[in-house]
Design a protein around this motif. Sequence first.
Motif, PDB file in Angstrom:
ATOM      1  N   GLU A 195       0.817  -1.224   0.000  1.00 57.09           N
ATOM      2  CA  GLU A 195       0.000   0.000   0.000  1.00 57.09           C
ATOM      3  C   GLU A 195       0.847   1.268   0.000  1.00 57.09           C
ATOM      4  O   GLU A 195       0.491   2.245  -0.640  1.00 57.09           O
ATOM      5  N   ASP A 196       1.960   1.255   0.732  1.00 55.16           N
ATOM      6  CA  ASP A 196       2.749   2.469   0.910  1.00 55.16           C
ATOM      7  C   ASP A 196       4.053   2.496   0.132  1.00 55.16           C
ATOM      8  O   ASP A 196       4.729   3.519   0.088  1.00 55.16           O
ATOM      9  N   GLY A 197       4.439   1.343  -0.450  1.00 60.87           N
ATOM     10  CA  GLY A 197       5.683   1.277  -1.187  1.00 60.87           C
ATOM     11  C   GLY A 197       5.900  -0.127  -1.717  1.00 60.87           C
ATOM     12  O   GLY A 197       5.017  -0.982  -1.612  1.00 60.87           O
ATOM     13  N   ILE A 210      11.183   0.904  -1.393  1.00 58.66           N
ATOM     14  CA  ILE A 210      10.994   2.276  -1.869  1.00 58.66           C
ATOM     15  C   ILE A 210       9.554   2.696  -1.585  1.00 58.66           C
ATOM     16  O   ILE A 210       8.616   2.173  -2.200  1.00 58.66           O
ATOM     17  N   PRO A 211       9.364   3.624  -0.644  1.00 58.20           N
ATOM     18  CA  PRO A 211       8.013   4.152  -0.406  1.00 58.20           C
ATOM     19  C   PRO A 211       7.571   4.971  -1.616  1.00 58.20           C
ATOM     20  O   PRO A 211       8.386   5.643  -2.255  1.00 58.20           O
ATOM     21  N   TYR A 212       6.284   4.912  -1.934  1.00 56.64           N
ATOM     22  CA  TYR A 212       5.795   5.682  -3.085  1.00 56.64           C
ATOM     23  C   TYR A 212       6.056   7.173  -2.915  1.00 56.64           C
ATOM     24  O   TYR A 212       6.377   7.859  -3.882  1.00 56.64           O
ATOM     25  N   ASP A 213       5.942   7.665  -1.681  1.00 58.80           N
ATOM     26  CA  ASP A 213       6.147   9.097  -1.508  1.00 58.80           C
ATOM     27  C   ASP A 213       7.623   9.497  -1.488  1.00 58.80           C
ATOM     28  O   ASP A 213       7.946  10.675  -1.371  1.00 58.80           O
ATOM     29  N   ALA A 214       8.530   8.517  -1.644  1.00 62.94           N
ATOM     30  CA  ALA A 214       9.954   8.826  -1.825  1.00 62.94           C
ATOM     31  C   ALA A 214      10.305   8.958  -3.304  1.00 62.94           C
ATOM     32  O   ALA A 214      11.383   9.438  -3.650  1.00 62.94           O
ATOM     33  N   ILE A 215       9.398   8.522  -4.193  1.00 67.62           N
ATOM     34  CA  ILE A 215       9.677   8.554  -5.635  1.00 67.62           C
ATOM     35  C   ILE A 215       9.681   9.990  -6.145  1.00 67.62           C
ATOM     36  O   ILE A 215       8.748  10.751  -5.905  1.00 67.62           O
ATOM     37  N   LYS A 216      10.745  10.336  -6.855  1.00 66.31           N
ATOM     38  CA  LYS A 216      10.876  11.663  -7.464  1.00 66.31           C
ATOM     39  C   LYS A 216      10.513  11.626  -8.942  1.00 66.31           C
ATOM     40  O   LYS A 216       9.918  12.569  -9.451  1.00 66.31           O
TER      41      LYS A 216
END
Length: 156
Positions: A77-79, A95-101
């Motif tokens: 859910e989160d990565g 890799i968390p989704y909110d870490a993706i650039k």
Amino acid sequence: MSRDIDYGNLMHTAMRGLIRTVLLDIADKGLPGNHHFFITFDTDHPDAELADWLSDRYPGEMTVVMQHWFDNLDVGEDGFAITLNFGDAPEPLYIPYDAIKTFVDPSVEFGLRFEAADEETDTDAAAPVSVEDLVSEPEDDAKPDAEVVSLDSFRK
């Protein structure tokens, strides 16, 4: 009491959901055809997990490639967790989704860039961008300017 629609945050959530959906399909069926991904992420994100030697070598951000060899893709859910090959040494990553650039599939000229929050809006924004602006060698420190393109150009 006035409220605004937070389009930046809504776009952020939708685009990260798109990445999750794509990765779930890859985990289930494998990479089709010539598809492959360049994923740049924040190595300093508190929930990112990578070997110390990788975080030392790539402080701040790192680009990984999902193409010929990857293993143990587990999409949550989160990565997502994945094992990738670094110089013939398999290394697990989370890799968390909110870490993706950035997320790029150059085989179909699709790319997303996630902009960091600024002090004024306190939200993240996601925008489709030109693939050429996003694809570079993982060691390349150059930061190209982004060109926003319409999603219509990717539809058939």
